[in-house]
Write a protein that holds these residues in place. Structure first.
Motif, PDB file in Angstrom:
ATOM      1  N   ASP A  79       0.835  -1.208   0.000  1.00  0.00           N
ATOM      2  CA  ASP A  79       0.000   0.000   0.000  1.00  0.00           C
ATOM      3  C   ASP A  79       0.865   1.251   0.000  1.00  0.00           C
ATOM      4  OD1 ASP A  79      -2.426   1.565   0.287  1.00  0.00           O
ATOM      5  OD2 ASP A  79      -1.847   1.840   2.382  1.00  0.00           O
ATOM      6  N   PHE A  80       1.899   1.271   0.834  1.00  0.00           N
ATOM      7  CA  PHE A  80       2.786   2.434   0.894  1.00  0.00           C
ATOM      8  C   PHE A  80       3.487   2.653  -0.443  1.00  0.00           C
ATOM      9  CE2 PHE A  80       3.553   1.747   5.742  1.00  0.00           C
ATOM     10  CZ  PHE A  80       2.243   2.125   5.989  1.00  0.00           C
ATOM     11  N   SER A  81       3.913   1.551  -1.091  1.00  0.00           N
ATOM     12  CA  SER A  81       4.610   1.671  -2.375  1.00  0.00           C
ATOM     13  C   SER A  81       3.679   2.183  -3.460  1.00  0.00           C
ATOM     14  CB  SER A  81       5.192   0.311  -2.786  1.00  0.00           C
ATOM     15  OG  SER A  81       6.182  -0.118  -1.879  1.00  0.00           O
ATOM     16  N   SER A  82       2.428   1.724  -3.440  1.00  0.00           N
ATOM     17  CA  SER A  82       1.486   2.104  -4.495  1.00  0.00           C
ATOM     18  C   SER A  82       1.158   3.586  -4.471  1.00  0.00           C
ATOM     19  CB  SER A  82       0.195   1.282  -4.373  1.00  0.00           C
ATOM     20  OG  SER A  82      -0.527   1.647  -3.197  1.00  0.00           O
ATOM     21  N   LYS A  83       1.246   4.201  -3.304  1.00  0.00           N
ATOM     22  CA  LYS A  83       0.903   5.624  -3.200  1.00  0.00           C
ATOM     23  C   LYS A  83       2.130   6.493  -2.959  1.00  0.00           C
ATOM     24  CE  LYS A  83      -0.269   5.320   1.740  1.00  0.00           C
ATOM     25  NZ  LYS A  83      -1.339   5.425   2.748  1.00  0.00           N
ATOM     26  N   GLY A 115       9.288 -10.125 -13.686  1.00  0.00           N
ATOM     27  CA  GLY A 115       8.857  -9.214 -14.737  1.00  0.00           C
ATOM     28  C   GLY A 115       7.948  -8.106 -14.264  1.00  0.00           C
ATOM     29  N   HIS A 116       7.197  -8.358 -13.172  1.00  0.00           N
ATOM     30  CA  HIS A 116       6.239  -7.353 -12.692  1.00  0.00           C
ATOM     31  C   HIS A 116       6.758  -6.583 -11.488  1.00  0.00           C
ATOM     32  CE1 HIS A 116       3.554  -9.772 -15.221  1.00  0.00           C
ATOM     33  NE2 HIS A 116       2.789  -8.708 -15.270  1.00  0.00           N
ATOM     34  N   ALA A 117       8.014  -6.801 -11.125  1.00  0.00           N
ATOM     35  CA  ALA A 117       8.556  -6.162  -9.929  1.00  0.00           C
ATOM     36  C   ALA A 117       8.496  -4.651 -10.012  1.00  0.00           C
ATOM     37  CB  ALA A 117       9.993  -6.618  -9.712  1.00  0.00           C
ATOM     38  N   LYS A 118       8.702  -4.100 -11.190  1.00  0.00           N
ATOM     39  CA  LYS A 118       8.745  -2.646 -11.315  1.00  0.00           C
ATOM     40  C   LYS A 118       7.405  -1.989 -10.963  1.00  0.00           C
ATOM     41  CE  LYS A 118       7.790  -2.581 -16.311  1.00  0.00           C
ATOM     42  NZ  LYS A 118       8.292  -2.117 -17.630  1.00  0.00           N
ATOM     43  N   TYR A 119       6.329  -2.775 -10.956  1.00  0.00           N
ATOM     44  CA  TYR A 119       5.031  -2.224 -10.592  1.00  0.00           C
ATOM     45  C   TYR A 119       4.769  -2.340  -9.091  1.00  0.00           C
ATOM     46  CZ  TYR A 119       4.471  -2.853 -15.619  1.00  0.00           C
ATOM     47  OH  TYR A 119       4.646  -2.837 -16.980  1.00  0.00           O
ATOM     48  N   ILE A 120       5.627  -3.089  -8.388  1.00  0.00           N
ATOM     49  CA  ILE A 120       5.421  -3.358  -6.967  1.00  0.00           C
ATOM     50  C   ILE A 120       6.416  -2.607  -6.101  1.00  0.00           C
ATOM     51  CG2 ILE A 120       5.248  -5.205  -5.230  1.00  0.00           C
ATOM     52  CD1 ILE A 120       4.768  -7.164  -7.522  1.00  0.00           C
ATOM     53  N   LEU A 121       7.616  -2.381  -6.640  1.00  0.00           N
ATOM     54  CA  LEU A 121       8.686  -1.760  -5.871  1.00  0.00           C
ATOM     55  C   LEU A 121       8.352  -0.309  -5.501  1.00  0.00           C
ATOM     56  CD1 LEU A 121      11.693  -3.062  -7.983  1.00  0.00           C
ATOM     57  CD2 LEU A 121      11.197  -3.709  -5.615  1.00  0.00           C
ATOM     58  N   PRO A 122       8.977   0.208  -4.434  1.00  0.00           N
ATOM     59  CA  PRO A 122       8.824   1.633  -4.120  1.00  0.00           C
ATOM     60  C   PRO A 122       9.300   2.496  -5.279  1.00  0.00           C
ATOM     61  CG  PRO A 122       9.784   0.457  -2.270  1.00  0.00           C
ATOM     62  CD  PRO A 122       9.743  -0.510  -3.410  1.00  0.00           C
ATOM     63  N   LEU A 123       8.834   3.723  -5.300  1.00  0.00           N
ATOM     64  CA  LEU A 123       9.058   4.608  -6.435  1.00  0.00           C
ATOM     65  C   LEU A 123      10.535   4.765  -6.794  1.00  0.00           C
ATOM     66  CD1 LEU A 123       7.924   6.614  -8.514  1.00  0.00           C
ATOM     67  CD2 LEU A 123       8.017   8.378  -6.739  1.00  0.00           C
ATOM     68  N   LEU A 157       9.426 -11.608  18.364  1.00  0.00           N
ATOM     69  CA  LEU A 157      10.268 -11.531  17.174  1.00  0.00           C
ATOM     70  C   LEU A 157       9.365 -11.711  15.965  1.00  0.00           C
ATOM     71  CD1 LEU A 157      13.763 -12.631  16.320  1.00  0.00           C
ATOM     72  CD2 LEU A 157      11.953 -13.607  14.913  1.00  0.00           C
ATOM     73  N   ILE A 158       9.374 -10.728  15.079  1.00  0.00           N
ATOM     74  CA  ILE A 158       8.576 -10.802  13.857  1.00  0.00           C
ATOM     75  C   ILE A 158       9.506 -11.056  12.685  1.00  0.00           C
ATOM     76  CG2 ILE A 158       6.995  -9.601  12.300  1.00  0.00           C
ATOM     77  CD1 ILE A 158       6.058  -7.924  14.632  1.00  0.00           C
ATOM     78  N   LYS A 159       9.360 -12.200  12.047  1.00  0.00           N
ATOM     79  CA  LYS A 159      10.121 -12.473  10.829  1.00  0.00           C
ATOM     80  C   LYS A 159       9.324 -11.912   9.662  1.00  0.00           C
ATOM     81  CE  LYS A 159      10.065 -16.093   8.274  1.00  0.00           C
ATOM     82  NZ  LYS A 159      10.174 -17.357   7.547  1.00  0.00           N
ATOM     83  N   VAL A 160       9.868 -10.855   9.054  1.00  0.00           N
ATOM     84  CA  VAL A 160       9.169 -10.166   7.973  1.00  0.00           C
ATOM     85  C   VAL A 160       9.295 -10.978   6.691  1.00  0.00           C
ATOM     86  CG1 VAL A 160       9.026  -8.002   6.681  1.00  0.00           C
ATOM     87  CG2 VAL A 160       9.738  -7.975   9.087  1.00  0.00           C
ATOM     88  N   CYS A 161       8.274 -10.946   5.842  1.00  0.00           N
ATOM     89  CA  CYS A 161       8.339 -11.596   4.534  1.00  0.00           C
ATOM     90  C   CYS A 161       9.540 -11.052   3.763  1.00  0.00           C
ATOM     91  CB  CYS A 161       7.053 -11.335   3.757  1.00  0.00           C
ATOM     92  SG  CYS A 161       7.014 -12.087   2.121  1.00  0.00           S
ATOM     93  N   GLY A 162      10.249 -11.921   3.015  1.00  0.00           N
ATOM     94  CA  GLY A 162      11.591 -11.621   2.542  1.00  0.00           C
ATOM     95  C   GLY A 162      11.760 -10.765   1.306  1.00  0.00           C
ATOM     96  N   ILE A 163      10.729 -10.453   0.557  1.00  0.00           N
ATOM     97  CA  ILE A 163      10.921  -9.566  -0.600  1.00  0.00           C
ATOM     98  C   ILE A 163       9.827  -8.507  -0.626  1.00  0.00           C
ATOM     99  CG2 ILE A 163      12.207 -11.154  -2.073  1.00  0.00           C
ATOM    100  CD1 ILE A 163       9.659 -11.906  -3.473  1.00  0.00           C
ATOM    101  N   PHE A 164      10.191  -7.357  -1.216  1.00  0.00           N
ATOM    102  CA  PHE A 164       9.301  -6.196  -1.347  1.00  0.00           C
ATOM    103  C   PHE A 164       8.983  -5.530  -0.006  1.00  0.00           C
ATOM    104  CE2 PHE A 164       7.914  -8.911  -5.027  1.00  0.00           C
ATOM    105  CZ  PHE A 164       8.538  -8.157  -5.999  1.00  0.00           C
ATOM    106  N   THR A 165       9.708  -5.880   1.063  1.00  0.00           N
ATOM    107  CA  THR A 165       9.418  -5.298   2.378  1.00  0.00           C
ATOM    108  C   THR A 165      10.595  -4.505   2.932  1.00  0.00           C
ATOM    109  OG1 THR A 165      10.143  -7.358   3.432  1.00  0.00           O
ATOM    110  CG2 THR A 165       7.780  -7.117   2.996  1.00  0.00           C
ATOM    111  N   GLY A 166      11.666  -4.339   2.155  1.00  0.00           N
ATOM    112  CA  GLY A 166      12.865  -3.692   2.658  1.00  0.00           C
ATOM    113  C   GLY A 166      12.641  -2.302   3.200  1.00  0.00           C
ATOM    114  N   SER A 167      11.686  -1.566   2.623  1.00  0.00           N
ATOM    115  CA  SER A 167      11.464  -0.179   3.036  1.00  0.00           C
ATOM    116  C   SER A 167      10.961  -0.068   4.472  1.00  0.00           C
ATOM    117  CB  SER A 167      10.476   0.509   2.090  1.00  0.00           C
ATOM    118  OG  SER A 167       9.257  -0.201   2.016  1.00  0.00           O
ATOM    119  N   LEU A 168      10.526  -1.176   5.086  1.00  0.00           N
ATOM    120  CA  LEU A 168      10.152  -1.129   6.497  1.00  0.00           C
ATOM    121  C   LEU A 168      11.317  -0.698   7.371  1.00  0.00           C
ATOM    122  CD1 LEU A 168       7.926  -4.298   7.113  1.00  0.00           C
ATOM    123  CD2 LEU A 168       7.234  -1.910   7.315  1.00  0.00           C
ATOM    124  N   ALA A 169      12.543  -1.011   6.912  1.00  0.00           N
ATOM    125  CA  ALA A 169      13.724  -0.632   7.689  1.00  0.00           C
ATOM    126  C   ALA A 169      13.848   0.877   7.830  1.00  0.00           C
ATOM    127  CB  ALA A 169      14.983  -1.199   7.031  1.00  0.00           C
TER     128      ALA A 169
END
Length: 423
Positions: A196-200, A283-291, A231-243
């Motif tokens: 959601d944060f990435s989309s907006k 192939g669709h990563a560019k639509y999911i990644l942060p801006l 301890l929360i193990k975060v899902c491993g891809i597309f979540t890096g911006s949480l840091a």
């Protein structure tokens, strides 16, 4: 020769999956007409809307991830006070939409805290859900404000960031076996927030007050008991911006990062996803990644699925680099260091978690079994001997892009990050 599994994958993605979603949509509309809820009044009350799970359409699909409640067929049951719902041990936060928090109640006998038996929280929540309860953001925030000191929360929470397929489930298992932490393995609510944060992100800064408030509430709903350590193990891809923002939402939260040779990581992702889903995701990563990463993607133009997926992993690592450059003392661990010296790795990990060396034997006992033995994903990881040949051009490309665009030094032989901070 094309395998039957590959044929089924194609049929599921392009035919079965759309049909399942269409059927769910039509039947849900009919149930909503027969059993209308009073959701229009939700924002005016301290009530949660409660639904029975009539059917889970994900059962008809081979590999679909239980991403939220869209596969459920729900029947409205009643309105209940939020406090009478959220405090129950068998009720946990599952999903967050732009409008509401969604909780699920699991069937009797399922203990989500037991990650040996239930390695992935989001899968167990979905597969074992018998009831869904929704709470508006406004009412959820009011509930928390009456019960939590929002200015001093988070010191009981550790976030385990990772690249996926890097031993993070094993690390979560090690932590669980010390019996000092409640371990939450890959809650989908956090992943949904990042999407959601990435989309907006073009209109709303990542660290906007709106985003931080929602992240704070999500973490506090996940970690309901302030007297317990999580301890929360975060899902491993597309979540890096949480840091970038977790510590801004909850100043006391601690964060660590687990990584592995990118070559081994990509190979493992390829094996578990299969060629079709691997290519589709890359192939669709560019639509999911942060801006900012979408812009780098457009600049460097990854060619093929391997370059695309390697780029995804760099975008997962990069926020950790930035935070360390800004002076934050986030600790990094590598799977290779665990392989090299298990006891030393354990001591360092437990020290970072605030635990003494007396817990090392308990943590090391996790190495005696497969940490994903009881996971539904186990069957998709059975072909461990299948070789994945990543083209040399892709490796040359990621070494160049990593250094020039991300400041990440990568060793070509095994695509291992040489300059990982605080490791």
């Amino acid at each position: 020769m094309i395998s039957l599994e590959r044929v089924y994958d194609v049929l599921e993605i392009f035919i079965i999956f759309p049909l399942v979603l269409l059927c769910q949509f039509i039947l849900q509309k009919l149930l909503d007409l027969l059993y209308p809820s009073r959701d229009r009044n939700l924002h005016q009350s301290d009530q949660a809307i409660c639904y029975d799970v009539v059917y889970d359409f994900k059962k008809l699909l081979h590999f679909a991830r239980p991403n939220g409640t869209q596969f459920f067929l729900l029947k409205y049951r009643e309105m209940r006070k939020i406090s009478h719902v959220i405090n129950d041990d068998d009720v946990t936060l599952y999903y967050v939409t732009p409008q509401e928090f969604q909780f699920v109640r699991v069937k009797p006998g399922v203990d989500l805290r037991d990650i040996i038996r239930y390695p992935f929280t989001f899968i167990t929540q979905h597969n074992c859900a018998v009831e869904v309860m929704t709470v508006s953001h406004e009412q959820g925030d009011k509930y928390l404000a009456d019960r939590v000191d929002l200015n001093n929360s988070g010191s009981n929470i550790v976030l385990l960031h990772n690249t996926g397929r890097c031993g993070s489930t094993l690390i979560a298992n090690m932590t669980y076996r010390t019996e000092q932490f409640h371990v939450i393995s890959e809650p989908y609510s956090l992943t949904a927030l990042v999407f959601d944060f990435s989309s907006k992100s073009e209109q709303t800064p990542l660290d906007s007050e709106e985003n931080l408030d929602l992240l704070r509430s999500t973490l506090l709903f996940l970690c309901k008991d302030p007297d317990k350590k999580y301890l929360i193990k975060v899902c491993g891809i597309f979540t890096g911006s949480l840091a970038h923002i977790a510590h801004k939402a909850l100043p006391g939260v601690r964060e660590i990062f687990l990584h592995r040779s990118l070559l081994a990581t990509v190979s493992s992702w390829h094996k578990i996803l299969g060629p079709l889903r691997f290519s589709g995701l890359a192939g669709h990563a560019k639509y999911i990644l942060p801006l900012k990463y979408r812009r780098i993607w457009e600049k460097v133009k990854p060619q093929g699925s391997y370059q695309g997926f390697l780029f995804i992993l760099l975008s997962q690592l990069h926020p950790f680099f930035i935070e360390c450059e800004n002076g934050r003392k986030m600790r990094a661990f590598s799977y290779e260091s665990l392989q090299k010296n298990q006891e030393e790795f354990c001591k360092n990990l437990l020290c970072e978690l605030g635990l003494g060396s007396e817990y090392v034997p308990l943590a090391l006992s996790a190495l005696e079994v497969d940490s994903q033995e009881n996971s539904p994903l186990k069957k998709y990881n059975m072909d461990k001997n299948r070789r994945i040949n990543i083209p040399s051009q892709a490796l040359d490309w990621i070494v160049k892009v990593g250094l020039e665009e991300f400041g990440i030094e990568i060793r070509k032989e095994d695509v291992f990050v040489n300059n990982m901070p605080n490791s």
